[in-house]
Design a protein around this motif. Structure first.
Motif, PDB file in Angstrom:
ATOM      1  N   VAL A  40       0.845  -1.198   0.000  1.00 19.97           N
ATOM      2  CA  VAL A  40       0.000   0.000   0.000  1.00 19.97           C
ATOM      3  C   VAL A  40       0.880   1.247   0.000  1.00 19.97           C
ATOM      4  N   ALA A  41       1.907   1.257   0.837  1.00 16.44           N
ATOM      5  CA  ALA A  41       2.832   2.396   0.872  1.00 16.44           C
ATOM      6  C   ALA A  41       3.516   2.590  -0.478  1.00 16.44           C
ATOM      7  N   ILE A  42       3.878   1.497  -1.129  1.00 13.96           N
ATOM      8  CA  ILE A  42       4.512   1.574  -2.446  1.00 13.96           C
ATOM      9  C   ILE A  42       3.564   2.211  -3.459  1.00 13.96           C
ATOM     10  N   LEU A  43       2.295   1.797  -3.447  1.00 17.66           N
ATOM     11  CA  LEU A  43       1.327   2.389  -4.382  1.00 17.66           C
ATOM     12  C   LEU A  43       1.084   3.859  -4.065  1.00 17.66           C
ATOM     13  N   LEU A  44       1.073   4.217  -2.786  1.00 20.38           N
ATOM     14  CA  LEU A  44       0.921   5.633  -2.432  1.00 20.38           C
ATOM     15  C   LEU A  44       2.090   6.448  -2.965  1.00 20.38           C
ATOM     16  N   GLN A  45       3.292   5.914  -2.841  1.00 25.13           N
ATOM     17  CA  GLN A  45       4.473   6.602  -3.363  1.00 25.13           C
ATOM     18  C   GLN A  45       4.423   6.692  -4.893  1.00 25.13           C
ATOM     19  N   LEU A  46       3.945   5.645  -5.536  1.00 24.19           N
ATOM     20  CA  LEU A  46       3.827   5.661  -6.994  1.00 24.19           C
ATOM     21  C   LEU A  46       2.818   6.712  -7.447  1.00 24.19           C
ATOM     22  N   MET A  47       1.670   6.774  -6.782  1.00 21.70           N
ATOM     23  CA  MET A  47       0.671   7.779  -7.134  1.00 21.70           C
ATOM     24  C   MET A  47       1.206   9.187  -6.896  1.00 21.70           C
ATOM     25  N   LYS A  48       1.952   9.357  -5.812  1.00 23.65           N
ATOM     26  CA  LYS A  48       2.559  10.658  -5.539  1.00 23.65           C
ATOM     27  C   LYS A  48       3.516  11.046  -6.657  1.00 23.65           C
ATOM     28  N   GLN A  49       4.301  10.084  -7.137  1.00 26.29           N
ATOM     29  CA  GLN A  49       5.256  10.367  -8.199  1.00 26.29           C
ATOM     30  C   GLN A  49       4.535  10.707  -9.505  1.00 26.29           C
ATOM     31  N   ILE A  50       3.484   9.994  -9.816  1.00 26.60           N
ATOM     32  CA  ILE A  50       2.702  10.292 -11.021  1.00 26.60           C
ATOM     33  C   ILE A  50       2.155  11.712 -10.951  1.00 26.60           C
ATOM     34  N   LYS A  51       1.655  12.074  -9.773  1.00 27.06           N
ATOM     35  CA  LYS A  51       1.057  13.400  -9.604  1.00 27.06           C
ATOM     36  C   LYS A  51       2.122  14.502  -9.666  1.00 27.06           C
ATOM     37  N   THR A  52       3.204  14.345  -8.940  1.00 27.48           N
ATOM     38  CA  THR A  52       4.206  15.415  -8.855  1.00 27.48           C
ATOM     39  C   THR A  52       4.955  15.589 -10.175  1.00 27.48           C
ATOM     40  N   GLU A  53       5.108  14.501 -10.940  1.00 26.81           N
ATOM     41  CA  GLU A  53       5.757  14.593 -12.246  1.00 26.81           C
ATOM     42  C   GLU A  53       4.782  15.011 -13.338  1.00 26.81           C
ATOM     43  N   ASN A  54       3.508  15.146 -12.961  1.00 30.13           N
ATOM     44  CA  ASN A  54       2.464  15.480 -13.943  1.00 30.13           C
ATOM     45  C   ASN A  54       2.519  14.501 -15.115  1.00 30.13           C
ATOM     46  N   MET A  55       2.685  13.238 -14.778  1.00 35.07           N
ATOM     47  CA  MET A  55       2.867  12.184 -15.760  1.00 35.07           C
ATOM     48  C   MET A  55       1.553  11.876 -16.487  1.00 35.07           C
ATOM     49  N   THR A  56       1.624  11.753 -17.794  1.00 34.17           N
ATOM     50  CA  THR A  56       0.469  11.311 -18.572  1.00 34.17           C
ATOM     51  C   THR A  56       0.622   9.822 -18.848  1.00 34.17           C
ATOM     52  N   LEU A  57      -0.260   9.016 -18.324  1.00 29.61           N
ATOM     53  CA  LEU A  57      -0.177   7.570 -18.497  1.00 29.61           C
ATOM     54  C   LEU A  57      -0.778   7.172 -19.845  1.00 29.61           C
ATOM     55  N   PRO A  58      -0.289   6.099 -20.426  1.00 28.09           N
ATOM     56  CA  PRO A  58      -0.808   5.694 -21.738  1.00 28.09           C
ATOM     57  C   PRO A  58      -2.252   5.198 -21.697  1.00 28.09           C
ATOM     58  N   TYR A  59      -2.686   4.696 -20.532  1.00 26.78           N
ATOM     59  CA  TYR A  59      -4.038   4.176 -20.389  1.00 26.78           C
ATOM     60  C   TYR A  59      -4.626   4.691 -19.074  1.00 26.78           C
ATOM     61  N   THR A  60      -5.919   4.901 -19.048  1.00 26.33           N
ATOM     62  CA  THR A  60      -6.573   5.236 -17.778  1.00 26.33           C
ATOM     63  C   THR A  60      -6.259   4.133 -16.778  1.00 26.33           C
ATOM     64  N   THR A  61      -5.795   4.538 -15.609  1.00 29.93           N
ATOM     65  CA  THR A  61      -5.289   3.578 -14.619  1.00 29.93           C
ATOM     66  C   THR A  61      -5.968   3.803 -13.282  1.00 29.93           C
ATOM     67  N   HIS A  62      -6.523   2.722 -12.744  1.00 27.67           N
ATOM     68  CA  HIS A  62      -7.197   2.758 -11.447  1.00 27.67           C
ATOM     69  C   HIS A  62      -6.304   2.138 -10.384  1.00 27.67           C
ATOM     70  N   PHE A  63      -6.305   2.737  -9.205  1.00 29.10           N
ATOM     71  CA  PHE A  63      -5.606   2.181  -8.045  1.00 29.10           C
ATOM     72  C   PHE A  63      -6.658   1.846  -6.991  1.00 29.10           C
ATOM     73  N   LEU A  64      -6.760   0.580  -6.671  1.00 25.95           N
ATOM     74  CA  LEU A  64      -7.717   0.122  -5.655  1.00 25.95           C
ATOM     75  C   LEU A  64      -6.974  -0.257  -4.382  1.00 25.95           C
ATOM     76  N   ILE A  65      -7.304   0.426  -3.290  1.00 25.64           N
ATOM     77  CA  ILE A  65      -6.814   0.013  -1.971  1.00 25.64           C
ATOM     78  C   ILE A  65      -7.926  -0.831  -1.377  1.00 25.64           C
ATOM     79  N   SER A  66      -7.754  -2.135  -1.451  1.00 26.14           N
ATOM     80  CA  SER A  66      -8.834  -3.044  -1.051  1.00 26.14           C
ATOM     81  C   SER A  66      -8.769  -3.327   0.442  1.00 26.14           C
TER      82      SER A  66
END
Length: 349
Positions: free
Chosen positions: A192-218
């Motif tokens: 979960v911490a890894i995914l939070l860090q990944l989402m933070k990196q996507i956001k701070t880098e203003n990264m455009t992903l090739p496909y719409t991507t969902h993150f589920l914290i189940s």
């Protein structure tokens, strides 16, 4: 490329494992994750089961990806208030009674009051029970000694403790100078911490992903159905991020990312597995391929639920799973690096 600092990742893990969240009682930890993402201006929605979903719109909006990690943990529930003022418990999740013997715990009552206790064998004292070492560690012999002046069931009930109250285990989290983090519930709060860090990196880098991507914290993975819903019809690939199992005959270690080829549910998607291996090799990411003999994931739960998806499983290597867990910062680093390259890669055809 600057990847998230592993010390920051371990601090997030420490925060997460310090919040009790046995399956069925995860509202507090989900709120923590929700606030973490809100501070990054990442919008989330809760599903009816109480899990949390964040979505990043991609260039391709007709084909989606989903990544998941689960925030629920092992735990217990009060099964019986015994005549001696102690509690008999029933386990939540797949683990053995011997792995919690001697552990500090917390009992949460229906009105939210919390009491501490210790999980012990009834026959603990060697000064009284000659055969203390021979008794089986099971529901009959294991009990909770509550840290209150209670000697019978009536006095326990007067505290507000009742059958059905949740029991959580003290994580005893520690980060060592040598780069290890040891704690209960690294399965799966490390991921979960890894995914939070990944989402933070996507956001701070203003990264455009090739496909719409969902993150589920189940929040129900430990009981088998955490990530089997809220999968959009457009979702093509589904990647569970969960712990890699270490033990005799396993190749997984505490220093690399583990890529699972098969668990007790059967093989994971062969082409996706090969794609993950290629990404690791092309980007000099330490990895191990492995099979987990007694294991299931949110991805396998999604397959069982009937979703027509390509499914995979990776995660940091965790020693002594479902007991006294440990991993190293390099395993966390290798996992996030592989995920970083994966979310920017092409879908498997």
């Amino acid at each position: 490329m600057a990847f998230p600092n592993s010390e920051d990742t371990m601090q997030i893990i420490k925060d997460l494992v310090s919040i009790p969240s046995p399956s069925g009682n995860t509202r507090e930890v989900i709120t923590f994750v929700e606030k973490f993402l809100a501070e990054l201006q990442i919008k989330t929605v809760r599903n009816r089961k109480g899990g949390l979903i964040a979505t990043f719109e991609g260039t391709n909006k007709t084909r989606h990806r989903m990544l998941t990690a689960h925030v629920d943990t092992l735990g217990a529930m009060v099964k019986e208030i015994k005549a001696n003022g102690r509690l008999r418990i029933d386990l939540i999740g797949g683990f053995k009674y011997n792995s919690i013997e001697g552990e500090y715990c917390q009992i949460e009552t229906n009105n939210g009051k919390k009491y501490t206790g210790t999980i012990l064998m009834h026959q603990t004292s060697v000064h009284v029970y000659k055969d203390a070492d021979k008794k089986e560690r099971n529901q009959e012999n294991i009990e909770i000694r509550i840290d209150e002046r209670v000697q019978n069931a009536e006095e326990v009930r007067a505290l507000g403790i009742e059958v059905g109250d949740f029991v959580s285990f003290d994580p005893r989290v520690e980060i060592t100078p040598s780069g290890f983090i040891k704690s209960r519930h690294l399965d799966d709060k490390a991921s979960v911490a890894i995914l939070l860090q990944l989402m933070k990196q996507i956001k701070t880098e203003n990264m455009t992903l090739p496909y719409t991507t969902h993150f589920l914290i189940s929040n129900n993975e430990e009981i088998g159905y955490g990530g089997n819903s809220n999968i959009t019809p457009e979702t093509v690939e589904y990647l569970a991020v969960d712990m890699g199992a270490i033990g005799d005959g396993q190749s997984t270690d505490e220093y690399t990312v583990s890529i699972c080829a098969k668990d007790s549910s059967g093989p994971y998607h062969y082409e996706l597995r090969k794609h993950l291996v290629r990404l690791a090799e092309e980007n000099n990411i330490g990895y191990k391929l492995d099979l987990y003999p007694f294991y299931g994931s949110d991805a396998s739960a999604a397959i069982r639920a009937g979703h027509d998806i390509i499914h995979g499983l990776i995660g940091p290597g965790i020693d002594s799973s479902h007991a006294f867990e440990r991993t190293h910062r390099t395993s966390l680093e290798n996992t996030i690096k592989l995920l970083y390259h994966y979310v920017q890669s092409s879908l498997v055809e």
